[in-house]
Design an enzyme around this catalytic site. Structure first.
Site, mmCIF file in Angstrom:
data_model
loop_
_atom_site.group_PDB
_atom_site.id
_atom_site.type_symbol
_atom_site.label_atom_id
_atom_site.label_comp_id
_atom_site.label_asym_id
_atom_site.label_seq_id
_atom_site.Cartn_x
_atom_site.Cartn_y
_atom_site.Cartn_z
ATOM 1 N N ASP A 12 0.861 -1.177 0.000
ATOM 2 C CA ASP A 12 0.000 0.000 0.000
ATOM 3 C C ASP A 12 0.898 1.228 0.000
ATOM 4 O OD1 ASP A 12 -2.233 1.719 0.260
ATOM 5 O OD2 ASP A 12 -2.154 1.653 2.439
ATOM 6 N N SER A 13 0.275 2.380 -0.218
ATOM 7 C CA SER A 13 1.018 3.634 -0.142
ATOM 8 C C SER A 13 1.533 3.903 1.262
ATOM 9 C CB SER A 13 0.124 4.792 -0.584
ATOM 10 O OG SER A 13 -0.996 4.900 0.282
ATOM 11 N N GLY A 45 -3.053 9.444 -3.393
ATOM 12 C CA GLY A 45 -4.284 10.006 -3.926
ATOM 13 C C GLY A 45 -4.125 11.286 -4.710
ATOM 14 N N CYS A 75 -4.643 -1.027 -1.944
ATOM 15 C CA CYS A 75 -4.768 0.422 -2.097
ATOM 16 C C CYS A 75 -5.729 0.688 -3.246
ATOM 17 C CB CYS A 75 -3.399 1.031 -2.384
ATOM 18 S SG CYS A 75 -3.423 2.812 -2.708
ATOM 19 N N THR A 77 -6.446 3.598 -4.695
ATOM 20 C CA THR A 77 -5.864 4.515 -5.666
ATOM 21 C C THR A 77 -4.897 3.790 -6.584
ATOM 22 O OG1 THR A 77 -6.048 6.323 -4.053
ATOM 23 C CG2 THR A 77 -4.594 6.672 -5.930
ATOM 24 N N CYS A 186 -10.984 3.798 0.756
ATOM 25 C CA CYS A 186 -9.531 3.822 0.955
ATOM 26 C C CYS A 186 -9.220 2.884 2.108
ATOM 27 C CB CYS A 186 -9.058 5.242 1.267
ATOM 28 S SG CYS A 186 -7.313 5.369 1.750
ATOM 29 N N HIS A 188 -7.037 3.003 4.319
ATOM 30 C CA HIS A 188 -6.735 3.674 5.584
ATOM 31 C C HIS A 188 -7.990 3.885 6.437
ATOM 32 C CE1 HIS A 188 -2.909 4.748 3.634
ATOM 33 N NE2 HIS A 188 -2.457 5.143 4.804
#
EC number: 5.1.1.3
Length: 265
Positions: A12-13, A45, A75, A77, A186, A188
């Site tokens: 993931d980011s 994003g 993720c 995005t 998302c 998160h």
């Protein structure tokens, strides 16, 4: 040739994908897990699709070098920007990706009004537009980009006054529209579910896709005879930012302290 005992690589980011990793651990406790957080480049994003694709390719290459038998792109995005290219790049391993839960939300809504919290990149993507066309033509969808929310979660601020104020502002347009269903678009965002519960009506359904991704991973591993059995290895973590920062937040978001390696790609 991948073997059953090889690990699943998840990336993931940042630390948001840990919400997916937790679901995988719960559903597939025998699977050994590798996790990469690209924290030095978070959030994705607001970045270009080309930039995100390059980062995903570098991380995917790294995880395959570590012996991953499957990849999970945790993720939304990055899925919108890079999933198709990654599947072409890695035909030898299954890749499970994320997308906002438009289909289940459209099925769940009672009044035909669905809100979406997501990054700007996800909401502007052709992939998201296609999801709306395919599954949400009969409902009204109200989207809300969430600049700043990923950063609050990356800092471990899941319940503080700054995060509360930000969420109140982001939710206001969705609540004003009378939405009865909320998509967390998302990885998160599930970490602020307890705070969200204080800010939305009790009857509002909140939908994310972590559990669905774990189920899909189980299906694809089973189809390729790659499901592990027995004891999983200790999970391994890397970050492109400061390992000590991720080590600080892992007990909060993952539930236990872990050592973190430095990723340089």
């Amino acid at each position: 040739m991948a073997v059953e005992s090889a690990a699943v690589g998840v990336f993931d980011s940042g630390v948001g994908g840990l919400s997916v990793l937790r679901e995988i651990r719960a559903r597939l406790p025998s699977e050994s897990l590798l996790y990469v957080a690209d924290n030095a480049h978070v959030p994705y994003g607001e970045k270009s699709a080309e930039y995100i694709r390059e980062r995903c390719e570098r991380i995917g290459d790294f995880l395959l070098e570590q012996g991953a038998k499957a990849l999970v792109l945790a993720c939304n995005t990055a899925t919108a920007a890079a999933a198709a290219e990654l599947r072409e790049r890695y035909p030898q391993v299954p890749l499970v990706a994320m997308e906002p839960a438009v289909k289940p939300a459209a099925a769940a809504t009672r009044n035909g009004r669905v809100g979406v919290l997501a990054t700007t990149g996800t909401l502007k993507s052709a992939r998201f537009a296609a999801l709306l066309d395919r599954f949400a033509s009969d409902v009204q969808v109200f989207t809300q980009p969430c600049p700043g929310l990923v950063e609050r979660i990356e800092a471990g601020d899941l319940y503080g006054p700054q995060t509360r104020a930000l969420l109140e502002r982001l939710l206001a347009p969705i609540l004003e529209q009378g939405c009865d269903t909320l998509i967390l678009g998302c990885t998160h965002y599930p970490f602020v579910k307890p705070l969200l519960a204080e800010l939305i009506p009790a009857e509002m359904a909140v939908i994310d896709t972590g559990a669905a991704v774990a189920r899909q991973l189980e299906r694809v591993l089973s189809a390729r005879a790659l499901l592990a059995s027995g004891q999983a290895a200790t999970p391994r973590f890397w970050t492109s930012a400061l390992p000590e920062e991720m080590e600080r937040i892992l007990p909060i978001l993952w539930g236990s302290p872990e050592s973190v390696g430095k990723l340089v790609v």
